[in-house]
Scaffold this active site. Structure first.
Site, short mmCIF file in Angstrom:
data_model
loop_
_atom_site.label_atom_id
_atom_site.label_comp_id
_atom_site.label_asym_id
_atom_site.label_seq_id
_atom_site.Cartn_x
_atom_site.Cartn_y
_atom_site.Cartn_z
N THR A 1 -91.57 79.77 -50.52
CA THR A 1 -90.96 80.82 -51.34
C THR A 1 -91.55 82.17 -50.99
OG1 THR A 1 -90.53 79.26 -53.13
CG2 THR A 1 -90.69 81.58 -53.75
N GLY A 2 -90.70 83.22 -51.04
CA GLY A 2 -91.20 84.57 -50.79
C GLY A 2 -90.46 85.22 -49.63
N THR B 1 -91.56 86.11 -46.63
CA THR B 1 -91.81 85.54 -45.31
C THR B 1 -91.05 84.22 -45.16
OG1 THR B 1 -94.01 86.47 -45.61
CG2 THR B 1 -93.63 85.24 -43.59
N GLY C 1 -95.45 80.92 -47.04
CA GLY C 1 -96.26 82.13 -46.92
C GLY C 1 -97.54 82.03 -47.73
N ALA C 2 -98.25 83.15 -47.83
CA ALA C 2 -99.48 83.20 -48.63
C ALA C 2 -99.77 84.66 -48.96
CB ALA C 2 -100.65 82.58 -47.88
N GLY D 1 -99.02 82.36 -54.80
CA GLY D 1 -98.47 82.40 -56.15
C GLY D 1 -98.01 83.75 -56.64
N GLY E 1 -95.41 85.04 -55.89
CA GLY E 1 -93.99 84.83 -56.18
C GLY E 1 -93.75 83.85 -57.32
N GLU F 1 -94.98 74.74 -54.88
CA GLU F 1 -95.49 74.92 -53.51
C GLU F 1 -96.65 73.97 -53.23
OE1 GLU F 1 -94.39 79.60 -52.73
OE2 GLU F 1 -96.30 79.12 -53.65
N LYS G 1 -102.33 89.96 -44.82
CA LYS G 1 -102.74 88.84 -45.68
C LYS G 1 -104.09 88.26 -45.27
CE LYS G 1 -98.70 88.98 -47.73
NZ LYS G 1 -97.78 87.88 -47.73
#
Ligand code: 5RP
Length: 227
Positions: free
Chosen positions: A32-33, A35, A88-89, A101, A103, A109, A127
């Site tokens: 999710t997100g 990226t 992603g992260a 998190g 998002g 996840e 990141k």
């Protein structure tokens, strides 16, 4: 295509490099997100080109994007394990420990990451951190336990802030609250993860300490976890 800012272009290239790892017949977890959105788009193009795969989503938003991209989706409730997950992260340290998190999808996840044969993490340069804790650590909390958990989180040494948007608490896809915890530099992430996991009312937290197997940062930087 219009030119992307360098960091956004890094997200796209990381996502495309990870999607190149997907092989025919795989069951893929989709993160999710922003990226992960590049990964969904890239996988959609491979599917349109004939790649036969199925996927599961880590959020309702990802599910909708994947369906729109033409990817065959399964309900994760019917799935015990996926071949790989691409996600992603928010922060990744040199040992491939991460905070996720921002998002709000941290719980799904983490479940999908735990079920995965391999987790491919896709990020841009912004990141990468030398130590986790530059930003807040998201914690997902049962609404019933809001005050109790908030006090216990503060006692662990952070400043807990309920995530709010347009004057209302943000709810996860499960209907839980999100509490963003500013700890500052986290010296003992494993001990903190244990403390959070032991708190009744905490449904999940954004420390991903051993899930990531492989990191793609932009199109060039690749790092594999030493197992
Ligand atoms: C969502 C996440 C995302 O993977 C993380 O917030 C990174 O998002 P983006 O790719 O938009 O920077 O953990 O819960």
């Amino acid at each position: 295509m219009a030119s992307l800012s360098p960091l956004i272009d890094q997200k796209r290239r990381a996502a495309e490099a990870a999607v190149a790892e997907i092989e025919p017949g795989m069951l893929v977890g989709l993160g999710t997100g922003s990226t992960a959105a590049f990964a969904i788009a890239a996988l959609g193009r491979r599917v349109a080109g004939g790649l036969a795969v199925r996927a599961v989503a880590t959020s309702l938003a990802t599910e909708a994007a994947a369906v729109a991209a033409g990817i065959a989706m399964l309900d994760f409730a019917d799935v015990a394990a996926v071949d790989l997950v691409i996600d992603g992260a928010d922060e990744v340290d040199p040992a491939l420990r991460a905070i996720k998190g921002a998002g709000g999808a941290l719980l799904r996840e983490k479940i999908v990451a735990e079920s995965a044969g391999r987790m491919l993490c896709i990020i841009d340069d912004s990141k990468r951190v030398s130590q986790l804790g530059r930003g807040p650590l998201p914690v997902e909390v049962l609404p019933f336990a809001r005050r109790f958990v908030t006090d216990r989180l503060a006692a662990l040494g952070c400043e807990p802030v309920l995530r709010v948007r347009a004057g209302a608490p943000v709810l996860s896809d499960q209907g839980n609250l999100l509490i963003d915890c500013r700890f500052g530099p986290i010296d003992a992430p494993a001990a903190l993860a244990d403390q959070l996991a032991a708190l009744p009312g905490v449904m999940g937290h954004g420390l991903f300490l051993r899930e990531i197997d492989f990191l793609f940062c932009g199109g060039e930087l690749r790092q594999e976890r030493d197992r």
